[in-house]
Motif scaffolding. Structure first.
Motif, PDB file in Angstrom:
ATOM      1  N   ASP A   1       1.657   6.874  -6.697  1.00  0.00           N
ATOM      2  CA  ASP A   1       0.543   7.760  -7.071  1.00  0.00           C
ATOM      3  C   ASP A   1       0.912   9.225  -6.857  1.00  0.00           C
ATOM      4  OD1 ASP A   1      -1.045   5.706  -7.808  1.00  0.00           O
ATOM      5  OD2 ASP A   1      -2.267   5.669  -5.973  1.00  0.00           O
ATOM      6  N   VAL A   2       1.500   9.480  -5.700  1.00  0.00           N
ATOM      7  CA  VAL A   2       1.863  10.868  -5.376  1.00  0.00           C
ATOM      8  C   VAL A   2       2.921  11.369  -6.354  1.00  0.00           C
ATOM      9  CG1 VAL A   2       2.874  12.375  -3.619  1.00  0.00           C
ATOM     10  CG2 VAL A   2       1.278  10.581  -2.941  1.00  0.00           C
TER      11      VAL A   2
ATOM     12  N   ALA B   1      -1.641   9.415   4.502  1.00  0.00           N
ATOM     13  CA  ALA B   1      -2.181   8.100   4.154  1.00  0.00           C
ATOM     14  C   ALA B   1      -2.322   7.207   5.381  1.00  0.00           C
ATOM     15  CB  ALA B   1      -1.266   7.418   3.127  1.00  0.00           C
TER      16      ALA B   1
ATOM     17  N   VAL C   1       2.192   1.506   5.606  1.00  0.00           N
ATOM     18  CA  VAL C   1       1.846   2.878   5.961  1.00  0.00           C
ATOM     19  C   VAL C   1       2.144   3.152   7.427  1.00  0.00           C
ATOM     20  CG1 VAL C   1      -0.048   4.529   6.102  1.00  0.00           C
ATOM     21  CG2 VAL C   1       0.116   2.980   4.163  1.00  0.00           C
TER      22      VAL C   1
ATOM     23  N   LEU D   1       0.811  -1.210   0.000  1.00  0.00           N
ATOM     24  CA  LEU D   1       0.000   0.000   0.000  1.00  0.00           C
ATOM     25  C   LEU D   1       0.851   1.269   0.000  1.00  0.00           C
ATOM     26  CD1 LEU D   1      -2.772   1.328   0.222  1.00  0.00           C
ATOM     27  CD2 LEU D   1      -2.640   1.026   2.701  1.00  0.00           C
ATOM     28  N   GLY D   2       1.891   1.302   0.836  1.00  0.00           N
ATOM     29  CA  GLY D   2       2.723   2.489   0.924  1.00  0.00           C
ATOM     30  C   GLY D   2       3.433   2.783  -0.367  1.00  0.00           C
TER      31      GLY D   2
ATOM     32  N   HIS E   1       1.025   4.043  -2.966  1.00  0.00           N
ATOM     33  CA  HIS E   1       0.621   5.414  -2.693  1.00  0.00           C
ATOM     34  C   HIS E   1       1.737   6.390  -3.064  1.00  0.00           C
ATOM     35  CE1 HIS E   1      -1.783   8.547  -1.038  1.00  0.00           C
ATOM     36  NE2 HIS E   1      -0.827   8.919  -0.194  1.00  0.00           N
TER      37      HIS E   1
ATOM     38  N   LEU F   1       2.362  10.867   2.220  1.00  0.00           N
ATOM     39  CA  LEU F   1       2.533   9.575   2.875  1.00  0.00           C
ATOM     40  C   LEU F   1       2.035   9.632   4.329  1.00  0.00           C
ATOM     41  CD1 LEU F   1       6.027   8.533   1.504  1.00  0.00           C
ATOM     42  CD2 LEU F   1       3.821   7.518   0.948  1.00  0.00           C
TER      43      LEU F   1
END
Lengths: 146, 228
Positions: free
Chosen positions: A90-91, A145, B3, A83-84, A87, A142
């Motif tokens: 994406d950023v 998120a 995360v 996920l990180g 993301h 981040l």
């Protein structure tokens, strides 16, 4: 000086990967790199540093291609991306093309700020501030998120 | 990277994660679709196209030279006139990055009474680092409804010859605010353009392209978009 065959063998994959990180499309990345090699071969006798010239062509081509395609989907990422990582990608793809180019050239291609400035034909100070802003945006995104 | 790990991120953490993600993402492509044979073929095609254009320009230039010699002969006694050299006088095309090489001529002219070749206008440096919402003076070399139209390809080759763009290709006219109205075309059309900081630089580039047989469509003050 190295001959064109040698430069092609050495630079093809790194340049396509660089373009892919900037564009998010493998086919478009290959198209831009093809055009870069065409420009390089056409001016072969007049170029002192083929690798640097090719990189400039590819980076400029990526910025131009982003204008043509407006917004492209982000790269698919590697199979193990969590996920990180997704993301972060994406950023990164949401950054303006020039700032994204700075990030990719610094943290993927390992170029110095001076080399990035030369590649993008920008003042070193602009590169420094652009990278600083980009890192700030990435860090903030981040953190959000969580 | 999870995360949860991002709590108390410092800049070094972000840089480290960034390097890892970029390397991982990049490793998924190999670039095998880029073929050396295709590159060689593209270069050969572009050279043929340029040769065709230059042959046309040379024919026009020779006709003008002949006309000029006839005019000169009408004004001077024949024994003071030398004919044109058996080898053509060539003019090196300048590039934005090397203005010192511009307008040099070879030493193949026969005598000082041969009509002088006029130096071609130099290409000024382009505006690099276009950014979202910034003003620029755009010189449109060609516009067309299709991105693969011959006039766009020819204009792109001419821009490349001049040292501009490094293969940036074409963009929608609508990405430059102010251009569709000024050029009288739909915003969905494609353009081959070079950008400059000032109007005078754009006009100088227009003259340089015109002198080389590539009359541009026009110069427009625009605001650049599609860069976000």
């Amino acid at each position: 000086m190295a001959d064109f065959d040698e430069v092609f063998r050495r630079e093809r994959t790194p340049m396509v990967r660089l373009a892919y990180l900037m564009l998010g499309s493998e086919s478009l990345a290959e198209e831009v790199v093809h055009d870069g090699f065409v420009a390089l071969l056409e001016r072969w006798d007049r170029i002192d540093n083929p690798g640097a010239y090719l990189r400039r062509c590819v980076v400029n081509g990526c910025v131009g291609a982003r204008r043509r395609a407006r917004r492209l989907p982000p790269p698919a990422g590697d199979a193990s991306a969590d996920l990180g990582a997704a993301h972060l990608t994406d950023v990164l793809m949401g950054l303006p093309p020039q700032r994204r180019a700075m990030v990719v050239l610094r943290y993927y291609a390992d170029l110095t700020q001076e080399d990035i400035a030369e590649t993008l034909r920008l003042p070193v100070g602009t590169v420094k501030s652009g990278l600083h802003r980009a890192l700030g945006e990435l860090k903030e995104a981040l953190s959000d998120a969580r | 990277m999870h995360v949860d790990d991002m709590e108390d991120l410092d800049e070094l953490d972000v840089e480290r994660q960034l390097r890892r993600v970029l390397a991982g993402t990049a490793s998924t492509v190999s670039g095998e679709g880029v073929r050396q044979e295709a590159i060689t073929q593209s270069v050969a095609r572009r050279r043929r196209r340029r040769w065709t254009v230059r042959a046309g320009i040379m024919a026009t230039g020779m006709a003008a030279t002949v006309a000029g010699l006839v005019a000169v002969r009408a004004d001077h006694s024949p024994d003071t006139i030398s004919g044109p050299s058996s080898e053509p006088t060539t003019t090196a095309e300048p590039t934005p990055s090397s203005p010192t090489t511009s307008s040099t001529t070879s030493s193949t002219s026969s005598t000082s009474t041969t009509p002088a070749t006029t130096a071609l206008p130099e290409f000024p440096p382009e505006l690099t680092g276009l950014s979202q919402g910034s003003p620029a003076w755009a010189l449109y070399l060609a516009v067309a409804p299709q991105s693969d139209s011959p006039e766009l390809l020819a204009a792109d080759a001419a821009a490349g010859d001049a040292g501009y763009g490094s293969g940036t290709g074409f963009s929608n006219v609508g990405c430059d605010w102010g251009a569709p109205e000024a050029l009288g075309v739909s915003s969905d059309w494609y353009s081959a353009a070079v950008y400059f900081e000032t109007e005078s630089a754009a006009e100088q580039a227009r003259s340089a392209f015109e002198a080389r047989g590539h009359p541009p469509v026009g110069v427009v003050q625009v605001t650049t978009y599609c860069l976000d």
